[in-house]
Design a protein around this motif. Structure first.
Motif, PDB file in Angstrom:
ATOM      1  N   THR A  21       5.243   9.390   1.829  1.00 43.62           N
ATOM      2  CA  THR A  21       4.997   8.689   3.100  1.00 43.62           C
ATOM      3  C   THR A  21       5.363   7.206   3.099  1.00 43.62           C
ATOM      4  O   THR A  21       4.977   6.497   3.995  1.00 43.62           O
ATOM      5  CB  THR A  21       3.538   8.860   3.616  1.00 43.62           C
ATOM      6  OG1 THR A  21       2.631   8.122   2.800  1.00 43.62           O
ATOM      7  CG2 THR A  21       3.138  10.313   3.691  1.00 43.62           C
ATOM      8  N   GLY A  22       6.122   6.718   2.132  1.00 44.69           N
ATOM      9  CA  GLY A  22       6.617   5.341   2.169  1.00 44.69           C
ATOM     10  C   GLY A  22       5.636   4.276   1.723  1.00 44.69           C
ATOM     11  O   GLY A  22       4.595   4.564   1.143  1.00 44.69           O
ATOM     12  N   GLU A  23       5.992   3.018   2.016  1.00 45.67           N
ATOM     13  CA  GLU A  23       5.165   1.857   1.685  1.00 45.67           C
ATOM     14  C   GLU A  23       4.644   1.252   2.975  1.00 45.67           C
ATOM     15  O   GLU A  23       5.285   1.356   4.018  1.00 45.67           O
ATOM     16  CB  GLU A  23       6.002   0.799   0.966  1.00 45.67           C
ATOM     17  CG  GLU A  23       6.507   1.214  -0.370  1.00 45.67           C
ATOM     18  CD  GLU A  23       7.251   0.070  -1.062  1.00 45.67           C
ATOM     19  OE1 GLU A  23       7.635  -0.910  -0.391  1.00 45.67           O
ATOM     20  OE2 GLU A  23       7.452   0.168  -2.263  1.00 45.67           O
ATOM     21  N   ALA A  68      -1.744   7.282   7.170  1.00 46.03           N
ATOM     22  CA  ALA A  68      -0.703   8.190   6.683  1.00 46.03           C
ATOM     23  C   ALA A  68      -1.251   9.095   5.581  1.00 46.03           C
ATOM     24  O   ALA A  68      -0.931  10.281   5.530  1.00 46.03           O
ATOM     25  CB  ALA A  68       0.495   7.396   6.170  1.00 46.03           C
ATOM     26  N   GLY A  69      -2.071   8.550   4.695  1.00 48.61           N
ATOM     27  CA  GLY A  69      -2.664   9.343   3.614  1.00 48.61           C
ATOM     28  C   GLY A  69      -3.594  10.418   4.141  1.00 48.61           C
ATOM     29  O   GLY A  69      -3.575  11.558   3.672  1.00 48.61           O
ATOM     30  N   ARG A  70      -4.419  10.067   5.130  1.00 46.23           N
ATOM     31  CA  ARG A  70      -5.313  11.060   5.747  1.00 46.23           C
ATOM     32  C   ARG A  70      -4.512  12.177   6.405  1.00 46.23           C
ATOM     33  O   ARG A  70      -4.834  13.349   6.256  1.00 46.23           O
ATOM     34  CB  ARG A  70      -6.211  10.391   6.795  1.00 46.23           C
ATOM     35  CG  ARG A  70      -7.406   9.690   6.229  1.00 46.23           C
ATOM     36  CD  ARG A  70      -8.381   9.310   7.327  1.00 46.23           C
ATOM     37  NE  ARG A  70      -7.795   8.368   8.270  1.00 46.23           N
ATOM     38  CZ  ARG A  70      -7.925   7.051   8.214  1.00 46.23           C
ATOM     39  NH1 ARG A  70      -8.635   6.509   7.248  1.00 46.23           N
ATOM     40  NH2 ARG A  70      -7.377   6.282   9.106  1.00 46.23           N
ATOM     41  N   TRP A 109       0.843  -1.192   0.000  1.00 45.81           N
ATOM     42  CA  TRP A 109       0.000   0.000   0.000  1.00 45.81           C
ATOM     43  C   TRP A 109       0.874   1.235   0.000  1.00 45.81           C
ATOM     44  O   TRP A 109       1.888   1.285   0.697  1.00 45.81           O
ATOM     45  CB  TRP A 109      -0.937  -0.020   1.205  1.00 45.81           C
ATOM     46  CG  TRP A 109      -2.033  -1.015   1.019  1.00 45.81           C
ATOM     47  CD1 TRP A 109      -2.021  -2.325   1.404  1.00 45.81           C
ATOM     48  CD2 TRP A 109      -3.261  -0.805   0.345  1.00 45.81           C
ATOM     49  NE1 TRP A 109      -3.181  -2.933   1.019  1.00 45.81           N
ATOM     50  CE2 TRP A 109      -3.971  -2.021   0.373  1.00 45.81           C
ATOM     51  CE3 TRP A 109      -3.845   0.301  -0.271  1.00 45.81           C
ATOM     52  CZ2 TRP A 109      -5.233  -2.156  -0.199  1.00 45.81           C
ATOM     53  CZ3 TRP A 109      -5.103   0.162  -0.837  1.00 45.81           C
ATOM     54  CH2 TRP A 109      -5.780  -1.058  -0.796  1.00 45.81           C
ATOM     55  N   ARG A 110       0.484   2.215  -0.801  1.00 47.25           N
ATOM     56  CA  ARG A 110       1.275   3.434  -0.978  1.00 47.25           C
ATOM     57  C   ARG A 110       0.358   4.655  -1.016  1.00 47.25           C
ATOM     58  O   ARG A 110      -0.845   4.538  -1.228  1.00 47.25           O
ATOM     59  CB  ARG A 110       2.047   3.379  -2.294  1.00 47.25           C
ATOM     60  CG  ARG A 110       3.063   2.267  -2.353  1.00 47.25           C
ATOM     61  CD  ARG A 110       3.805   2.297  -3.684  1.00 47.25           C
ATOM     62  NE  ARG A 110       4.961   1.416  -3.654  1.00 47.25           N
ATOM     63  CZ  ARG A 110       4.963   0.190  -4.127  1.00 47.25           C
ATOM     64  NH1 ARG A 110       3.890  -0.314  -4.665  1.00 47.25           N
ATOM     65  NH2 ARG A 110       6.064  -0.541  -4.066  1.00 47.25           N
TER      66      ARG A 110
END
Length: 73
Positions: free
Chosen positions: A25-27, A37-39, A14-15
Motif C-alpha cells: 500500500t505504499g508510503e 490504508a492498513g485497516r 509511515w508504511r
C-alpha cells in the motif's frame, strides 16, 4: 489465517507491511493515512492489524473480519 498487516514508521515515512514479506500500500506522510490504508488491507484479507508507535512498540492490535462483499473476484 493470513499474516497480519503492520503499520509502522521508518525513516520518517509511515508504511504498511504483510508480516515479513515486505511493504504493501505504499508510503504515507501521515500516520492517519497509513492507518486507514492498513485497516482497509487487513479488512480485505480478514487478518490482524498491528499498529506500532515511532519506537516500534505495538500499541494496538485489532482483527478485522473479512466481509463477503470485499472479497476479490
Amino acid at each position: 489465517m493470513g499474516e497480519p498487516i503492520e503499520t509502522y514508521c521508518e525513516e520518517g515515512r509511515w508504511r504498511n507491511s504483510v508480516g515479513l514479506h515486505g511493504p504493501v500500500t505504499g508510503e504515507f506522510g501521515t500516520r492517519e493515512a497509513a492507518l486507514e490504508a492498513g485497516r482497509d488491507e487487513a479488512r480485505v484479507r480478514g487478518v490482524l492489524h498491528i499498529v506500532r508507535d515511532l519506537e516500534g512498540k505495538a500499541v494496538e492490535r485489532r482483527r478485522y473480519p473479512r466481509r463477503s462483499e470485499e472479497l476479490p473476484g
